[in-house]
Scaffold this motif. Structure first.
Motif, mmCIF file in Angstrom:
data_model
loop_
_atom_site.group_PDB
_atom_site.id
_atom_site.type_symbol
_atom_site.label_atom_id
_atom_site.label_comp_id
_atom_site.label_asym_id
_atom_site.label_seq_id
_atom_site.Cartn_x
_atom_site.Cartn_y
_atom_site.Cartn_z
ATOM 1 N N ILE A 1 0.990 -1.160 -0.017
ATOM 2 C CA ILE A 1 -0.069 -0.061 0.011
ATOM 3 C C ILE A 1 0.824 1.117 0.133
ATOM 4 O O ILE A 1 0.593 2.396 -0.566
ATOM 5 C CB ILE A 1 -0.999 -0.090 1.330
ATOM 6 N N ASN A 2 2.011 1.343 0.592
ATOM 7 C CA ASN A 2 2.548 2.437 0.492
ATOM 8 C C ASN A 2 3.346 2.994 -0.876
ATOM 9 O O ASN A 2 4.254 3.904 -1.131
ATOM 10 C CB ASN A 2 3.928 2.302 1.530
ATOM 11 N N GLU A 3 3.462 1.788 -1.791
ATOM 12 C CA GLU A 3 3.749 1.880 -3.213
ATOM 13 C C GLU A 3 2.684 2.901 -4.059
ATOM 14 O O GLU A 3 3.170 3.349 -4.894
ATOM 15 C CB GLU A 3 4.332 0.845 -3.741
ATOM 16 N N VAL A 4 1.443 2.722 -3.802
ATOM 17 C CA VAL A 4 0.337 3.225 -4.489
ATOM 18 C C VAL A 4 0.705 4.779 -4.744
ATOM 19 O O VAL A 4 0.478 5.008 -5.910
ATOM 20 C CB VAL A 4 -1.073 2.767 -3.896
ATOM 21 N N HIS A 5 0.862 5.468 -3.830
ATOM 22 C CA HIS A 5 1.126 7.110 -4.051
ATOM 23 C C HIS A 5 2.137 7.099 -5.121
ATOM 24 O O HIS A 5 1.981 8.048 -5.796
ATOM 25 C CB HIS A 5 1.566 7.473 -2.653
ATOM 26 N N ALA A 6 3.149 6.411 -5.057
ATOM 27 C CA ALA A 6 4.178 6.811 -6.094
ATOM 28 C C ALA A 6 4.104 6.092 -7.379
ATOM 29 O O ALA A 6 5.002 6.296 -8.293
ATOM 30 C CB ALA A 6 5.519 6.310 -5.433
ATOM 31 N N MET A 7 3.004 5.029 -7.674
ATOM 32 C CA MET A 7 2.972 4.713 -9.130
ATOM 33 C C MET A 7 2.600 5.599 -10.060
ATOM 34 O O MET A 7 1.652 6.639 -9.532
ATOM 35 C CB MET A 7 1.838 3.551 -9.024
ATOM 36 N N SER A 8 3.087 5.333 -11.352
ATOM 37 C CA SER A 8 2.781 6.351 -12.252
ATOM 38 C C SER A 8 1.354 6.009 -13.098
ATOM 39 O O SER A 8 1.311 4.628 -12.829
ATOM 40 C CB SER A 8 3.911 6.310 -13.358
ATOM 41 N N SER A 9 0.823 6.703 -13.643
ATOM 42 C CA SER A 9 -0.568 6.445 -14.246
ATOM 43 C C SER A 9 -0.425 5.458 -15.397
ATOM 44 O O SER A 9 0.697 5.452 -15.919
ATOM 45 C CB SER A 9 -1.388 7.757 -14.569
ATOM 46 N N LYS A 10 -1.403 4.796 -15.830
ATOM 47 C CA LYS A 10 -1.628 3.888 -16.758
ATOM 48 C C LYS A 10 -0.697 4.467 -18.129
ATOM 49 O O LYS A 10 -0.064 3.769 -18.817
ATOM 50 C CB LYS A 10 -2.540 3.081 -16.945
ATOM 51 N N GLN A 11 -1.233 5.792 -18.166
ATOM 52 C CA GLN A 11 -0.885 6.208 -19.652
ATOM 53 C C GLN A 11 0.327 6.776 -19.776
ATOM 54 O O GLN A 11 0.953 7.309 -20.860
ATOM 55 C CB GLN A 11 -1.653 7.688 -19.812
ATOM 56 N N LYS A 12 1.402 6.367 -18.535
ATOM 57 C CA LYS A 12 2.668 6.848 -18.521
ATOM 58 C C LYS A 12 2.968 8.330 -18.657
ATOM 59 O O LYS A 12 3.933 8.703 -19.480
ATOM 60 C CB LYS A 12 3.512 6.037 -19.674
ATOM 61 N N SER A 13 2.096 9.198 -18.434
ATOM 62 C CA SER A 13 2.311 10.720 -18.292
ATOM 63 C C SER A 13 3.237 11.013 -17.758
ATOM 64 O O SER A 13 3.652 12.069 -17.674
ATOM 65 C CB SER A 13 0.964 11.194 -17.987
ATOM 66 N N GLY A 14 3.872 10.006 -16.740
ATOM 67 C CA GLY A 14 4.799 11.017 -15.732
ATOM 68 C C GLY A 14 4.194 11.247 -14.464
ATOM 69 O O GLY A 14 4.976 11.740 -13.271
ATOM 70 N N GLU A 15 2.886 11.354 -14.462
ATOM 71 C CA GLU A 15 2.304 11.813 -13.173
ATOM 72 C C GLU A 15 1.917 10.663 -12.373
ATOM 73 O O GLU A 15 1.697 9.683 -12.734
ATOM 74 C CB GLU A 15 0.793 12.283 -13.516
ATOM 75 N N ILE A 16 2.282 10.925 -11.040
ATOM 76 C CA ILE A 16 2.107 9.968 -10.029
ATOM 77 C C ILE A 16 0.652 9.586 -9.647
ATOM 78 O O ILE A 16 -0.257 10.587 -9.676
ATOM 79 C CB ILE A 16 2.811 9.972 -8.745
ATOM 80 N N LEU A 17 0.225 8.323 -9.213
ATOM 81 C CA LEU A 17 -1.228 8.293 -8.626
ATOM 82 C C LEU A 17 -1.681 9.185 -7.581
ATOM 83 O O LEU A 17 -2.651 9.681 -7.725
ATOM 84 C CB LEU A 17 -1.574 6.884 -8.610
ATOM 85 N N GLY A 18 -0.798 9.236 -6.599
ATOM 86 C CA GLY A 18 -0.913 10.190 -5.374
ATOM 87 C C GLY A 18 -1.787 9.700 -4.418
ATOM 88 O O GLY A 18 -2.191 8.411 -4.334
ATOM 89 N N ALA A 19 -2.290 10.730 -3.640
ATOM 90 C CA ALA A 19 -3.070 10.684 -2.379
ATOM 91 C C ALA A 19 -4.365 10.016 -2.889
ATOM 92 O O ALA A 19 -5.088 9.350 -2.294
ATOM 93 C CB ALA A 19 -3.253 11.822 -1.703
ATOM 94 N N GLU A 20 -5.329 10.384 -3.958
ATOM 95 C CA GLU A 20 -6.321 9.818 -4.440
ATOM 96 C C GLU A 20 -6.647 8.368 -4.678
ATOM 97 O O GLU A 20 -7.261 7.741 -4.117
ATOM 98 C CB GLU A 20 -6.950 10.847 -5.565
ATOM 99 N N ALA A 21 -5.342 7.767 -5.122
ATOM 100 C CA ALA A 21 -5.136 6.457 -5.487
ATOM 101 C C ALA A 21 -4.903 5.791 -4.132
ATOM 102 O O ALA A 21 -5.572 4.552 -4.019
ATOM 103 C CB ALA A 21 -4.186 6.353 -6.612
ATOM 104 N N THR A 22 -4.178 6.578 -3.422
ATOM 105 C CA THR A 22 -3.841 5.642 -2.041
ATOM 106 C C THR A 22 -5.327 5.848 -1.111
ATOM 107 O O THR A 22 -5.758 4.571 -0.605
ATOM 108 C CB THR A 22 -2.956 6.420 -1.208
ATOM 109 N N ALA A 23 -6.134 6.625 -1.120
ATOM 110 C CA ALA A 23 -7.340 6.853 -0.412
ATOM 111 C C ALA A 23 -8.335 5.782 -1.051
ATOM 112 O O ALA A 23 -9.110 5.139 -0.495
ATOM 113 C CB ALA A 23 -8.027 8.142 -0.885
#
Length: 179
Positions: free
Chosen positions: A94-116
């Motif tokens: 679960i601590n990796e979710v925040h840092a994961m990049s989006s599926k589109q490989k846009s470089g954006e991390i999934l962040g707090a919303e995906a962790t929530a």
């Protein structure tokens, strides 16, 4: 004395929950969305302590305020808990979710919303809000509040106190026993 470290930790967590609630009430957010309880009268806030890079969540807690009972309950989520990440269709800690990049490989991390989302799936608790803080913010908070006394036990015996070294995280703890 045995419960003193637990009391200190709980006090700090309650302070963070209160600061989060206060911050949300300072018109930083849209007024229509400020601290709106769920239908059952509860407000659930996810508190995330992020690492130095601001990527991984090293501390994950849920603070739930029950407006009907005027009571706060807190739940800590262990950082190594395995969860299914719906946005990526994978299972990770679960601590990796925040840092994961989006599926589109846009470089954006999934962040707090995906962790929530992951925490909500894991616990069944809907998350209304989240507060993200760094550990340097905790240092600043303690600097503002003043010193915290802690009686360091002699864990190793023979007057050596507490010692821990983790070169990977550049973490080195060497505390002599005593106040």
């Amino acid at each position: 004395k045995k419960h003193r470290p637990l009391k200190i930790i709980l006090t700090v967590l309650v302070i963070f929950a209160a600061l989060g609630f206060i911050t949300m009430g300072l018109d930083i957010f849209d007024d229509s969305d400020v601290l709106t309880p769920l239908e059952n009268g509860k407000i659930n806030v996810l508190m995330l302590g992020v690492d130095e890079e601001g990527l991984r969540t090293d501390a994950i807690m849920i603070a739930s305020y029950d407006a009907n009972e005027a009571q706060v309950n807190m739940l800590s989520v262990p950082r190594d808990t395995k969860v299914y990440v719906t946005n990526r269709d994978v299972t990770r800690k679960i601590n990796e979710v925040h840092a994961m990049s989006s599926k589109q490989k846009s470089g954006e991390i999934l962040g707090a919303e995906a962790t929530a989302d992951a925490v909500s799936q894991l616990t069944g608790i809907p998350i209304n809000y989240y507060v993200e803080f760094s550990f340097s913010a905790i240092d600043n908070l303690f600097d503002a509040l003043g010193p915290v006394e802690f009686d360091v036990p002699d864990v190793e015996g023979k007057g050596r106190g507490m010692n821990y070294d983790d070169p990977v995280q550049n973490l080195h703890i060497h505390l002599k026993p005593g106040l």
